[in-house]
Design a protein around this motif. Structure first.
Motif, PDB file in Angstrom:
ATOM      1  N   ALA A 147       3.240   9.867   3.239  1.00  0.00           N
ATOM      2  CA  ALA A 147       3.163   8.801   4.242  1.00  0.00           C
ATOM      3  C   ALA A 147       4.505   8.071   4.362  1.00  0.00           C
ATOM      4  CB  ALA A 147       2.061   7.809   3.865  1.00  0.00           C
ATOM      5  N   ILE A 148       5.112   7.731   3.225  1.00  0.00           N
ATOM      6  CA  ILE A 148       6.402   7.045   3.253  1.00  0.00           C
ATOM      7  C   ILE A 148       7.465   7.942   3.891  1.00  0.00           C
ATOM      8  CG2 ILE A 148       8.235   6.031   1.844  1.00  0.00           C
ATOM      9  CD1 ILE A 148       5.627   4.378   2.081  1.00  0.00           C
ATOM     10  N   ALA A 149       7.451   9.205   3.542  1.00  0.00           N
ATOM     11  CA  ALA A 149       8.431  10.132   4.118  1.00  0.00           C
ATOM     12  C   ALA A 149       8.252  10.264   5.632  1.00  0.00           C
ATOM     13  CB  ALA A 149       8.304  11.495   3.454  1.00  0.00           C
ATOM     14  N   ARG A 150       7.016  10.293   6.070  1.00  0.00           N
ATOM     15  CA  ARG A 150       6.760  10.408   7.510  1.00  0.00           C
ATOM     16  C   ARG A 150       7.247   9.168   8.236  1.00  0.00           C
ATOM     17  NH1 ARG A 150       0.922  12.061  10.173  1.00  0.00           N
ATOM     18  NH2 ARG A 150       1.410  11.546  12.336  1.00  0.00           N
ATOM     19  N   LEU A 151       6.990   7.996   7.686  1.00  0.00           N
ATOM     20  CA  LEU A 151       7.487   6.767   8.297  1.00  0.00           C
ATOM     21  C   LEU A 151       9.010   6.698   8.229  1.00  0.00           C
ATOM     22  CD1 LEU A 151       4.879   4.202   6.901  1.00  0.00           C
ATOM     23  CD2 LEU A 151       5.171   4.841   9.306  1.00  0.00           C
ATOM     24  N   ALA A 152       9.575   7.189   7.131  1.00  0.00           N
ATOM     25  CA  ALA A 152      11.026   7.135   6.954  1.00  0.00           C
ATOM     26  C   ALA A 152      11.758   7.891   8.056  1.00  0.00           C
ATOM     27  CB  ALA A 152      11.412   7.687   5.591  1.00  0.00           C
ATOM     28  N   GLY A 153      11.145   8.943   8.542  1.00  0.00           N
ATOM     29  CA  GLY A 153      11.772   9.719   9.605  1.00  0.00           C
ATOM     30  C   GLY A 153      11.912   8.962  10.911  1.00  0.00           C
ATOM     31  N   ARG A 154      11.185   7.826  11.023  1.00  0.00           N
ATOM     32  CA  ARG A 154      11.237   7.027  12.254  1.00  0.00           C
ATOM     33  C   ARG A 154      11.662   5.582  11.981  1.00  0.00           C
ATOM     34  NH1 ARG A 154       6.496   6.106  14.064  1.00  0.00           N
ATOM     35  NH2 ARG A 154       5.179   6.987  12.432  1.00  0.00           N
ATOM     36  N   THR A 155      12.222   5.332  10.791  1.00  0.00           N
ATOM     37  CA  THR A 155      12.586   3.972  10.404  1.00  0.00           C
ATOM     38  C   THR A 155      14.063   3.922  10.027  1.00  0.00           C
ATOM     39  OG1 THR A 155      10.358   3.617   9.549  1.00  0.00           O
ATOM     40  CG2 THR A 155      12.034   2.041   8.883  1.00  0.00           C
ATOM     41  N   ARG A 156      14.827   3.068  10.709  1.00  0.00           N
ATOM     42  CA  ARG A 156      16.266   3.029  10.530  1.00  0.00           C
ATOM     43  C   ARG A 156      16.716   2.283   9.270  1.00  0.00           C
ATOM     44  NH1 ARG A 156      15.693   3.211  16.238  1.00  0.00           N
ATOM     45  NH2 ARG A 156      14.958   1.043  16.329  1.00  0.00           N
ATOM     46  N   ARG A 157      15.937   1.275   8.815  1.00  0.00           N
ATOM     47  CA  ARG A 157      16.453   0.415   7.759  1.00  0.00           C
ATOM     48  C   ARG A 157      15.591   0.421   6.497  1.00  0.00           C
ATOM     49  NH1 ARG A 157      20.483  -3.102   9.909  1.00  0.00           N
ATOM     50  NH2 ARG A 157      20.673  -2.900  12.190  1.00  0.00           N
ATOM     51  N   SER A 158      14.369  -0.074   6.553  1.00  0.00           N
ATOM     52  CA  SER A 158      13.589  -0.182   5.315  1.00  0.00           C
ATOM     53  C   SER A 158      12.096  -0.112   5.581  1.00  0.00           C
ATOM     54  CB  SER A 158      13.914  -1.500   4.590  1.00  0.00           C
ATOM     55  OG  SER A 158      13.487  -2.616   5.364  1.00  0.00           O
ATOM     56  N   ILE A 159      11.372   0.306   4.546  1.00  0.00           N
ATOM     57  CA  ILE A 159       9.911   0.288   4.534  1.00  0.00           C
ATOM     58  C   ILE A 159       9.501  -0.534   3.324  1.00  0.00           C
ATOM     59  CG2 ILE A 159       7.793   1.648   4.390  1.00  0.00           C
ATOM     60  CD1 ILE A 159       9.489   4.056   5.402  1.00  0.00           C
ATOM     61  N   VAL A 160       8.788  -1.616   3.558  1.00  0.00           N
ATOM     62  CA  VAL A 160       8.327  -2.484   2.483  1.00  0.00           C
ATOM     63  C   VAL A 160       6.809  -2.374   2.433  1.00  0.00           C
ATOM     64  CG1 VAL A 160       8.358  -4.815   1.514  1.00  0.00           C
ATOM     65  CG2 VAL A 160      10.257  -4.043   2.965  1.00  0.00           C
ATOM     66  N   PHE A 161       6.267  -2.015   1.273  1.00  0.00           N
ATOM     67  CA  PHE A 161       4.836  -1.759   1.178  1.00  0.00           C
ATOM     68  C   PHE A 161       4.318  -2.164  -0.188  1.00  0.00           C
ATOM     69  CE2 PHE A 161       7.056   1.928  -0.338  1.00  0.00           C
ATOM     70  CZ  PHE A 161       6.256   2.531  -1.298  1.00  0.00           C
ATOM     71  N   THR A 162       3.011  -2.198  -0.320  1.00  0.00           N
ATOM     72  CA  THR A 162       2.407  -2.579  -1.599  1.00  0.00           C
ATOM     73  C   THR A 162       1.507  -1.483  -2.129  1.00  0.00           C
ATOM     74  OG1 THR A 162       0.507  -3.664  -0.565  1.00  0.00           O
ATOM     75  CG2 THR A 162       2.446  -5.035  -0.996  1.00  0.00           C
ATOM     76  N   VAL A 163       1.383  -1.461  -3.451  1.00  0.00           N
ATOM     77  CA  VAL A 163       0.424  -0.585  -4.133  1.00  0.00           C
ATOM     78  C   VAL A 163      -0.263  -1.402  -5.219  1.00  0.00           C
ATOM     79  CG1 VAL A 163       1.752   1.523  -3.692  1.00  0.00           C
ATOM     80  CG2 VAL A 163       2.111   0.251  -5.827  1.00  0.00           C
ATOM     81  N   ALA A 164      -1.388  -0.907  -5.665  1.00  0.00           N
ATOM     82  CA  ALA A 164      -2.067  -1.521  -6.806  1.00  0.00           C
ATOM     83  C   ALA A 164      -1.406  -1.002  -8.079  1.00  0.00           C
ATOM     84  CB  ALA A 164      -3.547  -1.156  -6.794  1.00  0.00           C
ATOM     85  N   PRO A 165      -0.927  -1.893  -8.952  1.00  0.00           N
ATOM     86  CA  PRO A 165      -0.252  -1.438 -10.175  1.00  0.00           C
ATOM     87  C   PRO A 165      -1.247  -0.908 -11.202  1.00  0.00           C
ATOM     88  CG  PRO A 165      -0.422  -3.816 -10.185  1.00  0.00           C
ATOM     89  CD  PRO A 165      -0.946  -3.359  -8.845  1.00  0.00           C
ATOM     90  N   ARG A 166      -0.743  -0.069 -12.051  1.00  0.00           N
ATOM     91  CA  ARG A 166      -1.597   0.541 -13.080  1.00  0.00           C
ATOM     92  C   ARG A 166      -1.683  -0.388 -14.289  1.00  0.00           C
ATOM     93  NH1 ARG A 166      -3.286   5.843 -13.236  1.00  0.00           N
ATOM     94  NH2 ARG A 166      -3.971   6.626 -15.270  1.00  0.00           N
ATOM     95  N   THR A 167      -2.517  -1.419 -14.183  1.00  0.00           N
ATOM     96  CA  THR A 167      -2.721  -2.367 -15.270  1.00  0.00           C
ATOM     97  C   THR A 167      -4.077  -2.099 -15.934  1.00  0.00           C
ATOM     98  OG1 THR A 167      -3.856  -4.006 -13.901  1.00  0.00           O
ATOM     99  CG2 THR A 167      -1.440  -4.092 -13.942  1.00  0.00           C
ATOM    100  N   PRO A 168      -4.275  -2.553 -17.173  1.00  0.00           N
ATOM    101  CA  PRO A 168      -5.579  -2.376 -17.828  1.00  0.00           C
ATOM    102  C   PRO A 168      -6.725  -2.979 -17.010  1.00  0.00           C
ATOM    103  CG  PRO A 168      -3.945  -2.999 -19.447  1.00  0.00           C
ATOM    104  CD  PRO A 168      -3.273  -3.118 -18.106  1.00  0.00           C
ATOM    105  N   PHE A 169      -6.484  -4.137 -16.412  1.00  0.00           N
ATOM    106  CA  PHE A 169      -7.518  -4.815 -15.612  1.00  0.00           C
ATOM    107  C   PHE A 169      -7.943  -3.948 -14.432  1.00  0.00           C
ATOM    108  CE2 PHE A 169      -8.630  -7.677 -12.072  1.00  0.00           C
ATOM    109  CZ  PHE A 169      -9.688  -8.375 -12.636  1.00  0.00           C
ATOM    110  N   LEU A 170      -6.958  -3.458 -13.660  1.00  0.00           N
ATOM    111  CA  LEU A 170      -7.298  -2.653 -12.492  1.00  0.00           C
ATOM    112  C   LEU A 170      -7.827  -1.278 -12.880  1.00  0.00           C
ATOM    113  CD1 LEU A 170      -4.506  -3.478  -9.875  1.00  0.00           C
ATOM    114  CD2 LEU A 170      -6.875  -4.274  -9.974  1.00  0.00           C
ATOM    115  N   MET A 171      -7.352  -0.733 -13.981  1.00  0.00           N
ATOM    116  CA  MET A 171      -7.875   0.562 -14.423  1.00  0.00           C
ATOM    117  C   MET A 171      -9.335   0.439 -14.827  1.00  0.00           C
ATOM    118  SD  MET A 171      -5.658   2.808 -13.856  1.00  0.00           S
ATOM    119  CE  MET A 171      -6.531   4.168 -14.659  1.00  0.00           C
TER     120      MET A 171
END
Length: 230
Positions: A147-171
């Motif tokens: 997904a990031i690579a596909r967006l990168a092909g159409r984005t000149r400067r930056s892609i800022v995004f979020t993910v859920a971190p791999r913490t004990p709580f979320l796991m």
């Protein structure tokens, strides 16, 4: 292309949840209406994360085209438009798009184009920046890399995004969701290690790199901001 069985199935679950089950909840959460203590932490966490993501872009966005990928009820789109950006705000849920359209101040209407559909659609065109706040948190690492690579092909400067971190709580929550599935449960967040997302993006052949910006942990809201730059 990102269209894989896992990506398509997850996208369909997200669409069903936000457009048929959670619209009223998200409308209230993203407003000034009183909410429970747990939801208040989520509201505060999301507000903090939005500020972090916006800090990665210039204060003056005049002349720049920005994609708000997974715009929800429109808070990010409004902030981008206030900075002068030409914003394309897309969400998989038509009902959330309707809320976002109604909330946008009249003086910003000419700067924001709302649409419902897939945030990765090539039809959306080229951008200077892409922001995707909590709209990629449900996908597996290989699909995220594509997904990031596909967006990168159409984005000149930056892609800022979020993910859920791999913490004990979320796991722990992730494991409970696997053990006790429910038809009305929200789509399961997939916890990630940022380095894995960077590896998967590089594996696609994308020329840029992914790096971690900052993590927000506020009660029941835990999310990590990442940035892709060419």
């Amino acid at each position: 292309m990102v269209d894989t069985p896992t990506y398509d199935a997850t996208r369909n679950r997200v669409e069903a949840y936000f457009d048929r089950t959670a619209t009223r909840t998200w409308e209230r959460l993203t407003s000034d209406a009183p909410v429970s203590g747990i939801r208040q932490t989520v509201r505060e966490g999301r507000d903090r994360m939005r500020d972090i993501m916006l800090s990665r872009l210039p204060n003056d966005l005049n002349g720049r085209r920005v994609l708000d990928a997974g715009c929800g009820t429109g808070a990010m789109s409004e902030a981008l438009a206030e900075r002068g950006a030409d914003v394309v705000a897309i969400d998989i849920s038509p009902q959330l798009i309707d809320i976002a359209t109604k909330r946008l101040p009249d003086h910003l209407a000419a700067r924001v184009t709302f649409a419902s559909g897939d945030m990765l659609s090539d039809d959306l065109g080229q951008f200077d920046h892409v922001l995707a706040m909590d709209s990629m948190i449900y996908y597996e690492a290989p699909d995220l890399g594509r997904a990031i690579a596909r967006l990168a092909g159409r984005t000149r400067r930056s892609i800022v995004f979020t993910v859920a971190p791999r913490t004990p709580f979320l796991m722990a929550f992730f494991a409970l969701g696997k053990v006790f599935p429910r038809a009305d449960r929200s789509p399961t967040m997939i916890p990630h290690v940022p380095a894995r997302i960077a590896q998967e993006t590089t594996r696609t052949g994308a020329a840029g790199a992914v790096h971690e910006v900052e993590r927000v942990s506020r009660g029941f809201y835990i999310s990590t901001c990442l940035e892709y730059t060419a």
